[in-house]
Every structure is written in C-alpha cells, then in structure tokens.
Design an enzyme around this catalytic site. Structure first.
Site, PDB file in Angstrom:
ATOM      1  N   ASP A 171       0.866  -1.173   0.000  1.00 49.65           N
ATOM      2  CA  ASP A 171       0.000   0.000   0.000  1.00 49.65           C
ATOM      3  C   ASP A 171       0.903   1.222   0.000  1.00 49.65           C
ATOM      4  O   ASP A 171       1.835   1.315   0.811  1.00 49.65           O
ATOM      5  CB  ASP A 171      -0.961   0.033   1.184  1.00 49.65           C
ATOM      6  CG  ASP A 171      -2.129   0.967   0.864  1.00 49.65           C
ATOM      7  OD1 ASP A 171      -2.886   0.666  -0.077  1.00 49.65           O
ATOM      8  OD2 ASP A 171      -2.270   2.017   1.519  1.00 49.65           O
TER       9      ASP A 171
ATOM     10  N   HIS B 163      10.676   4.482  -2.421  1.00 44.35           N
ATOM     11  CA  HIS B 163       9.911   3.973  -1.274  1.00 44.35           C
ATOM     12  C   HIS B 163       9.696   2.463  -1.411  1.00 44.35           C
ATOM     13  O   HIS B 163       9.914   1.696  -0.489  1.00 44.35           O
ATOM     14  CB  HIS B 163       8.585   4.732  -1.206  1.00 44.35           C
ATOM     15  CG  HIS B 163       7.797   4.759  -2.495  1.00 44.35           C
ATOM     16  ND1 HIS B 163       8.391   4.977  -3.724  1.00 44.35           N
ATOM     17  CD2 HIS B 163       6.484   4.552  -2.763  1.00 44.35           C
ATOM     18  CE1 HIS B 163       7.459   4.930  -4.667  1.00 44.35           C
ATOM     19  NE2 HIS B 163       6.294   4.665  -4.117  1.00 44.35           N
TER      20      HIS B 163
HETATM   21  P1  ITT Z   1      -3.320  -2.386  -5.604  1.00 45.59           P
HETATM   22  O1  ITT Z   1      -4.155  -1.965  -4.406  1.00 45.59           O
HETATM   23  O2  ITT Z   1      -3.987  -3.402  -6.465  1.00 45.59           O
HETATM   24  O3  ITT Z   1      -1.915  -2.754  -5.215  1.00 45.59           O
HETATM   25  P2  ITT Z   1      -3.463   0.440  -6.268  1.00 45.59           P
HETATM   26  O4  ITT Z   1      -2.888   1.267  -7.366  1.00 45.59           O
HETATM   27  O5  ITT Z   1      -4.930   0.626  -5.931  1.00 45.59           O
HETATM   28  O6  ITT Z   1      -3.155  -1.102  -6.574  1.00 45.59           O
HETATM   29  P3  ITT Z   1      -2.687   1.611  -3.718  1.00 45.59           P
HETATM   30  O7  ITT Z   1      -4.043   1.590  -3.105  1.00 45.59           O
HETATM   31  O8  ITT Z   1      -1.509   1.214  -2.868  1.00 45.59           O
HETATM   32  O9  ITT Z   1      -2.597   0.651  -4.975  1.00 45.59           O
HETATM   33  O10 ITT Z   1      -2.427   3.058  -4.329  1.00 45.59           O
HETATM   34  C1  ITT Z   1      -1.163   3.417  -4.705  1.00 45.59           C
HETATM   35  C2  ITT Z   1      -1.247   4.660  -5.564  1.00 45.59           C
HETATM   36  O11 ITT Z   1      -0.226   5.583  -5.130  1.00 45.59           O
HETATM   37  C3  ITT Z   1      -0.942   4.347  -7.008  1.00 45.59           C
HETATM   38  O12 ITT Z   1      -2.111   3.987  -7.714  1.00 45.59           O
HETATM   39  C4  ITT Z   1      -0.306   5.658  -7.475  1.00 45.59           C
HETATM   40  O13 ITT Z   1      -1.313   6.602  -7.719  1.00 45.59           O
HETATM   41  C5  ITT Z   1       0.447   6.128  -6.233  1.00 45.59           C
HETATM   42  N1  ITT Z   1       1.832   5.609  -6.229  1.00 45.59           N
HETATM   43  C6  ITT Z   1       2.336   4.658  -5.389  1.00 45.59           C
HETATM   44  N2  ITT Z   1       3.612   4.377  -5.692  1.00 45.59           N
HETATM   45  C7  ITT Z   1       3.921   5.156  -6.749  1.00 45.59           C
HETATM   46  C8  ITT Z   1       5.077   5.287  -7.527  1.00 45.59           C
HETATM   47  O14 ITT Z   1       6.140   4.549  -7.315  1.00 45.59           O
HETATM   48  N3  ITT Z   1       5.054   6.173  -8.524  1.00 45.59           N
HETATM   49  C9  ITT Z   1       3.969   6.910  -8.780  1.00 45.59           C
HETATM   50  N4  ITT Z   1       2.816   6.825  -8.112  1.00 45.59           N
HETATM   51  C10 ITT Z   1       2.787   5.953  -7.088  1.00 45.59           C
END
Ligand code: ITT
Length: 205
Positions: A78, A189
C-alpha cells in the site's frame, strides 16, 4: 519420484492489480529464492475493501485477504504520495484521488494547479510504501520505505506510473518519471520497503 526444482520452489503471491507496481516489484525481487506470482498469474481478482486508516492497515488488509483465499504466503503493497502543502493528501487515497479511473495527466495537473502559489520548501512531498507479508499460520510482518522530494513545477518524464511525472528528487535533479527504472527502484519507497522485506523472507520462508 524425485521432485523437479520447480516443484520444490516456494511460491509467494504479490496481491496487487497495479501493473506499474508489479513491474517494479518483479525487478526488485528478481533475486529471491521463490517464485513470485501476481494476482493475474493465479487468476484471482478479489474485491478487497481497503478501509484502513493508514498505509500499514491497508497493506495488511490486502495481504491477509489474499492469504486467506489462496492459503499461500502473500505480500501486498500500500503506497501513495503525501504532499505537505495539501496536508499530506492524497496519501492513502492516492489511487482513488479524483476518481480511480481518472487519467494521471489530470490528477497531476490538478496537484500542480493547487500548488501554483507554493514556493521552495512549501512544495515538499514524499512517496510512502508499506509492504505487508501474511503467512498462512496467521503471522503478519510489515516493512516501510519512503523517498523525500518536491512537487515539480511541471509534468516531466515518461517512465514509471502514477504521480512519478510530478515527483522531483533533488539529489538526481529529475522526477522519478525521468529516471531509468533501475535507479528509481534503488532509491524509491518501494525499493527500500521490498529490500527490507527480502531480509524477513530469508529468515521466515
Ligand atoms: P493495488 O491496491 O492493487 O496494489 P493500487 O494502485 O490501488 O493497486 P494503492 O491503493 O496502494 O494501490 O495506491 C497506490 C497509488 O499511489 C498508485 O495507484 C499511485 O497513484 C500512487 N503511487 C504509489 N507508488 C507510486 C510510484 O512509485 N510512482 C507513482 N505513483 C505511485
């Protein structure tokens, strides 16, 4: 009958539906002594309610839900972007910010517009990632990684995904979308949280 090495190999499922994340995870975890399978690989598309109040709670919710369904060791990520000028928004709502299906060109432009009067240190931001590992015996372990930076003045770069084109890292004088994948994975991260989780897996698997 003797087992093949493939049958002997331990399996770990990574519970994400985000392809951008999964590409990075595969690259960072390519040296682990286990077969890494995505939800797509195992034909699962669970509808998980990420109703936690922190990155850690949501990572645990995802890992435990898929561990319960599959009976395997499951990792989940997350993550999100915290913009200090916006009181750490979008934070845990990064994927849902302005709507799950809204293109990132719009989400990123919106953040740039909100920060149009912010100067220098006021533009500070960070990416946060919590990786949770859920084991079938009920154990759960988490590891966290962060990378500090600033919201850029404009959208820059084509690599990565999500908010990468507006996340500027001063040490490298570019956004994470302008970095080659290997560099982003080394300083990010996600890279930091996964490297720490690899040490846990070496002990626990
Ligand atoms: P899963 O829950 O299926 O893993 P998700 O995209 O919904 O996919 P999250 O709820 O953890 O996952 O949301 C993470 C969001 O944060 C992601 O969709 C991006 O918008 C942002 N994010 C996280 N890491 C990032 C990165 O390395 N580079 C750019 N944006 C990032």
């Amino acid at each position: 009958m003797t087992k093949t090495s493939e049958e002997d190999m331990k399996k770990i499922i990574f519970a994400t539906s985000n392809e951008g994340k999964m590409d990075e995870i595969r690259a960072i975890m390519d040296d682990i002594d286990a077969e890494l399978l995505s939800l797509k690989d195992i034909g699962l598309n669970p509808d998980i309610d990420e109703n936690g109040k922190t990155f850690e709670e949501n990572a645990i919710i995802k890992a435990q839900a898929v561990c319960k369904i599959s009976g395997q060791v499951v990792l989940a990520d997350d993550s999100g972007l915290e913009v200090d000028y916006l009181n750490k928004a979008p934070g845990i709502y990064s994927a849902r910010f302005l709507g799950e299906d809204t293109p990132y060109s719009i989400k990123n432009s919106y953040i740039l517009d909100k920060l149009k009067d912010a100067k220098g240190e006021e533009r500070s931001a960070r990416f946060v990632c919590v990786i949770a590992c859920a084991f079938p015996d009920g154990r759960v372990v988490t590891r966290t990684g962060t990378v500090e930076g600033y919201i850029s003045d404009k959208i820059c770069g084509e690599n990565g995904f999500g908010y990468d084109p507006i996340f500027y890292v001063p040490e490298y004088q570019c956004t994470t979308a302008q970095m080659p994948a290997e560099l982003k994975n080394k300083i990010s991260h996600r890279g930091k949280a996964l490297e720490a989780m690899k040490d846990v897996l070496k002990e626990c698997l």
